[in-house]
Design a protein around this motif. Structure first.
Motif, PDB file in Angstrom:
ATOM      1  N   TYR A  88       0.839  -1.197   0.000  1.00 28.36           N
ATOM      2  CA  TYR A  88       0.000   0.000   0.000  1.00 28.36           C
ATOM      3  C   TYR A  88       0.880   1.255   0.000  1.00 28.36           C
ATOM      4  O   TYR A  88       0.625   2.209  -0.743  1.00 28.36           O
ATOM      5  CB  TYR A  88      -0.931   0.017   1.216  1.00 28.36           C
ATOM      6  CG  TYR A  88      -1.719   1.307   1.311  1.00 28.36           C
ATOM      7  CD1 TYR A  88      -2.862   1.493   0.542  1.00 28.36           C
ATOM      8  CD2 TYR A  88      -1.285   2.344   2.141  1.00 28.36           C
ATOM      9  CE1 TYR A  88      -3.565   2.702   0.596  1.00 28.36           C
ATOM     10  CE2 TYR A  88      -1.983   3.540   2.199  1.00 28.36           C
ATOM     11  CZ  TYR A  88      -3.122   3.712   1.429  1.00 28.36           C
ATOM     12  OH  TYR A  88      -3.801   4.903   1.471  1.00 28.36           O
ATOM     13  N   GLN A  89       1.922   1.274   0.850  1.00 31.01           N
ATOM     14  CA  GLN A  89       2.821   2.436   0.918  1.00 31.01           C
ATOM     15  C   GLN A  89       3.479   2.700  -0.431  1.00 31.01           C
ATOM     16  O   GLN A  89       3.618   3.855  -0.843  1.00 31.01           O
ATOM     17  CB  GLN A  89       3.894   2.198   1.982  1.00 31.01           C
ATOM     18  CG  GLN A  89       3.374   2.189   3.408  1.00 31.01           C
ATOM     19  CD  GLN A  89       4.452   1.770   4.395  1.00 31.01           C
ATOM     20  OE1 GLN A  89       5.617   1.604   4.049  1.00 31.01           O
ATOM     21  NE2 GLN A  89       4.046   1.580   5.648  1.00 31.01           N
ATOM     22  N   ILE A  90       3.875   1.634  -1.114  1.00 29.46           N
ATOM     23  CA  ILE A  90       4.506   1.782  -2.426  1.00 29.46           C
ATOM     24  C   ILE A  90       3.526   2.404  -3.413  1.00 29.46           C
ATOM     25  O   ILE A  90       3.866   3.332  -4.155  1.00 29.46           O
ATOM     26  CB  ILE A  90       5.007   0.414  -2.936  1.00 29.46           C
ATOM     27  CG1 ILE A  90       6.194  -0.055  -2.071  1.00 29.46           C
ATOM     28  CG2 ILE A  90       5.418   0.484  -4.407  1.00 29.46           C
ATOM     29  CD1 ILE A  90       6.590  -1.491  -2.303  1.00 29.46           C
ATOM     30  N   GLY A  91       2.300   1.920  -3.411  1.00 28.54           N
ATOM     31  CA  GLY A  91       1.286   2.479  -4.292  1.00 28.54           C
ATOM     32  C   GLY A  91       0.975   3.921  -3.950  1.00 28.54           C
ATOM     33  O   GLY A  91       0.872   4.775  -4.832  1.00 28.54           O
ATOM     34  N   LYS A  92       0.840   4.222  -2.656  1.00 26.79           N
ATOM     35  CA  LYS A  92       0.511   5.575  -2.206  1.00 26.79           C
ATOM     36  C   LYS A  92       1.626   6.561  -2.544  1.00 26.79           C
ATOM     37  O   LYS A  92       1.398   7.763  -2.662  1.00 26.79           O
ATOM     38  CB  LYS A  92       0.268   5.578  -0.693  1.00 26.79           C
ATOM     39  CG  LYS A  92      -0.213   6.914  -0.139  1.00 26.79           C
ATOM     40  CD  LYS A  92      -1.584   7.292  -0.691  1.00 26.79           C
ATOM     41  CE  LYS A  92      -2.191   8.489   0.031  1.00 26.79           C
ATOM     42  NZ  LYS A  92      -1.393   9.714  -0.112  1.00 26.79           N
ATOM     43  N   SER A  93       2.861   6.057  -2.717  1.00 22.59           N
ATOM     44  CA  SER A  93       3.985   6.901  -3.106  1.00 22.59           C
ATOM     45  C   SER A  93       4.063   7.082  -4.616  1.00 22.59           C
ATOM     46  O   SER A  93       4.949   7.793  -5.114  1.00 22.59           O
ATOM     47  CB  SER A  93       5.302   6.289  -2.608  1.00 22.59           C
ATOM     48  OG  SER A  93       5.311   6.219  -1.199  1.00 22.59           O
ATOM     49  N   ALA A 125      -7.659  14.824  -5.083  1.00 19.37           N
ATOM     50  CA  ALA A 125      -7.321  15.522  -3.831  1.00 19.37           C
ATOM     51  C   ALA A 125      -5.825  15.466  -3.531  1.00 19.37           C
ATOM     52  O   ALA A 125      -5.291  16.346  -2.852  1.00 19.37           O
ATOM     53  CB  ALA A 125      -8.118  14.918  -2.674  1.00 19.37           C
ATOM     54  N   ASN A 126      -5.149  14.432  -4.025  1.00 20.71           N
ATOM     55  CA  ASN A 126      -3.720  14.260  -3.738  1.00 20.71           C
ATOM     56  C   ASN A 126      -2.836  14.814  -4.850  1.00 20.71           C
ATOM     57  O   ASN A 126      -1.614  14.871  -4.700  1.00 20.71           O
ATOM     58  CB  ASN A 126      -3.417  12.765  -3.547  1.00 20.71           C
ATOM     59  CG  ASN A 126      -1.976  12.496  -3.162  1.00 20.71           C
ATOM     60  OD1 ASN A 126      -1.500  12.983  -2.141  1.00 20.71           O
ATOM     61  ND2 ASN A 126      -1.272  11.733  -3.990  1.00 20.71           N
ATOM     62  N   SER A 127      -3.426  15.217  -5.965  1.00 22.69           N
ATOM     63  CA  SER A 127      -2.651  15.507  -7.172  1.00 22.69           C
ATOM     64  C   SER A 127      -1.645  16.649  -6.980  1.00 22.69           C
ATOM     65  O   SER A 127      -0.481  16.534  -7.369  1.00 22.69           O
ATOM     66  CB  SER A 127      -3.587  15.819  -8.338  1.00 22.69           C
ATOM     67  OG  SER A 127      -4.404  16.945  -8.038  1.00 22.69           O
ATOM     68  N   VAL A 128      -2.081  17.769  -6.385  1.00 20.65           N
ATOM     69  CA  VAL A 128      -1.183  18.912  -6.223  1.00 20.65           C
ATOM     70  C   VAL A 128      -0.036  18.556  -5.271  1.00 20.65           C
ATOM     71  O   VAL A 128       1.131  18.871  -5.532  1.00 20.65           O
ATOM     72  CB  VAL A 128      -1.957  20.149  -5.709  1.00 20.65           C
ATOM     73  CG1 VAL A 128      -0.988  21.293  -5.425  1.00 20.65           C
ATOM     74  CG2 VAL A 128      -3.001  20.585  -6.723  1.00 20.65           C
ATOM     75  N   ALA A 129      -0.359  17.885  -4.174  1.00 16.26           N
ATOM     76  CA  ALA A 129       0.671  17.483  -3.205  1.00 16.26           C
ATOM     77  C   ALA A 129       1.665  16.520  -3.847  1.00 16.26           C
ATOM     78  O   ALA A 129       2.869  16.588  -3.570  1.00 16.26           O
ATOM     79  CB  ALA A 129       0.023  16.846  -1.984  1.00 16.26           C
ATOM     80  N   ALA A 130       1.159  15.618  -4.693  1.00 22.12           N
ATOM     81  CA  ALA A 130       2.042  14.664  -5.377  1.00 22.12           C
ATOM     82  C   ALA A 130       3.031  15.401  -6.270  1.00 22.12           C
ATOM     83  O   ALA A 130       4.230  15.069  -6.303  1.00 22.12           O
ATOM     84  CB  ALA A 130       1.221  13.680  -6.200  1.00 22.12           C
ATOM     85  N   GLY A 131       2.554  16.409  -6.989  1.00 24.07           N
ATOM     86  CA  GLY A 131       3.450  17.176  -7.847  1.00 24.07           C
ATOM     87  C   GLY A 131       4.435  18.006  -7.060  1.00 24.07           C
ATOM     88  O   GLY A 131       5.618  18.101  -7.403  1.00 24.07           O
ATOM     89  N   ALA A 132       3.957  18.624  -5.976  1.00 26.99           N
ATOM     90  CA  ALA A 132       4.812  19.497  -5.168  1.00 26.99           C
ATOM     91  C   ALA A 132       5.847  18.718  -4.357  1.00 26.99           C
ATOM     92  O   ALA A 132       6.801  19.305  -3.845  1.00 26.99           O
ATOM     93  CB  ALA A 132       3.949  20.336  -4.231  1.00 26.99           C
ATOM     94  N   SER A 133       5.674  17.404  -4.235  1.00 28.11           N
ATOM     95  CA  SER A 133       6.612  16.592  -3.451  1.00 28.11           C
ATOM     96  C   SER A 133       7.986  16.499  -4.098  1.00 28.11           C
ATOM     97  O   SER A 133       8.975  16.169  -3.446  1.00 28.11           O
ATOM     98  CB  SER A 133       6.051  15.170  -3.276  1.00 28.11           C
ATOM     99  OG  SER A 133       6.111  14.456  -4.507  1.00 28.11           O
TER     100      SER A 133
END
Length: 273
Positions: A88-93, A125-133
């Motif tokens: 799950y952690q791998i997918g969430k990353s 909902a996670n898209s912007v945070a994923a890009g900013a990471s």
């Protein structure tokens, strides 16, 4: 004295056989590796040992590898990797899961958790945070989620890239200032070295004249001055070498930063909406 002689001999061998010298240092580097930890890290990356570049290089260098520790570490890593929680952690990353390392009755549960992690990563909902990471998108999102994910990801990624360009430009300016200071110091030390060498050349000419005039006492006195100057010249030459290394290291940092900035700038057009 013996140690100094051994090091000098090794340095001479290295200058003759660069390949052998490189292999020697590679063996030394490899033999300092904690092979249990390394094997564990390889498994946690979802890789097999025979695909690991570090291990390939160490075996090529004929380094002494603790195969038992390596194997135990790899198996310990596999036990952690092949769990629903890790999947799950791998997918969430936003990463792929390599199921080839895993087997057994729990594989379906593991894959289901990875899929859930991917869905959570690919949510709008996670898209912007994923890009900013700062992590690049690995093309893991299903088509039905990707459409809503990518616009937000690009906005977040653009924020990250803009911030990186600004930060690295600031670093370049700081390095430029430091480089100017170091270059000035180097020029001053070069001038001091040239002055010392000029004085020694003058003294050597005087000694030659004294010997021609058959004045060994004067020649001996001048020899003492030359020897003292030679010591100062050697110290100053070491300082020049040290300053040169500092300047070269700063220039390499400049080049690295310039390349990184160029890569980020080249990426910007693809992030425009």
């Amino acid at each position: 004295m013996k140690r100094h002689l051994a090091l000098s001999t090794f340095a001479l061998i290295c200058s003759i056989n660069l390949l052998g010298c490189s292999s020697y240092f590679k063996r030394q580097e490899c033999e300092n590796i904690n092979w249990f930890d390394h094997g564990q890290k390889v498994a946690l990356r979802g890789e097999w040992l025979n695909a690991d570049k570090t291990l390939q290089e160490c075996r090529k260098a004929e380094a002494n590898i603790n195969e038992t520790q390596l194997d135990q570490g790899f198996k310990a890593g596999m036990e952690q990797y092949c769990t629903p929680q890790k999947a799950y952690q791998i997918g969430k990353s936003g990463d792929l899961f390599y199921r080839g390392l895993c087997e057994g009755p729990s594989i379906n549960s593991i894959l289901a958790q990875h899929s859930q992690g991917i869905r959570d990563y690919c949510s709008k909902a996670n898209s912007v945070a994923a890009g900013a990471s700062g992590k690049k998108y690995q093309n893991v999102c299903p088509a039905n989620l990707e459409k809503d994910f990518l616009p937000g990801y690009r906005r977040g990624r653009k924020r990250f890239v803009d911030a990186q360009i600004l930060d690295k430009e600031n670093q370049r300016q700081q390095i430029n200032f430091t480089l100017l200071t170091k270059q000035s110091e180097l020029n001053n030390v070069y001038a001091e070295l040239n002055n010392l060498q000029g004085r020694r050349n003058f003294l050597e000419m005087q000694r030659s004249n004294a010997l021609s005039a058959q004045n060994p006492t004067q020649a001996g006195y001048i020899d003492g001055q030359i020897n003292a100057l030679s010591g100062d010249i050697s110290i100053k030459q070491n300082t020049v070498n040290s300053k040169n290394r500092e300047v070269e290291a700063l220039r390499k940092q400049q080049d690295q930063l310039a390349a990184e900035i160029s890569n980020f700038r080249a990426e910007l057009p693809s992030l425009e909406e």
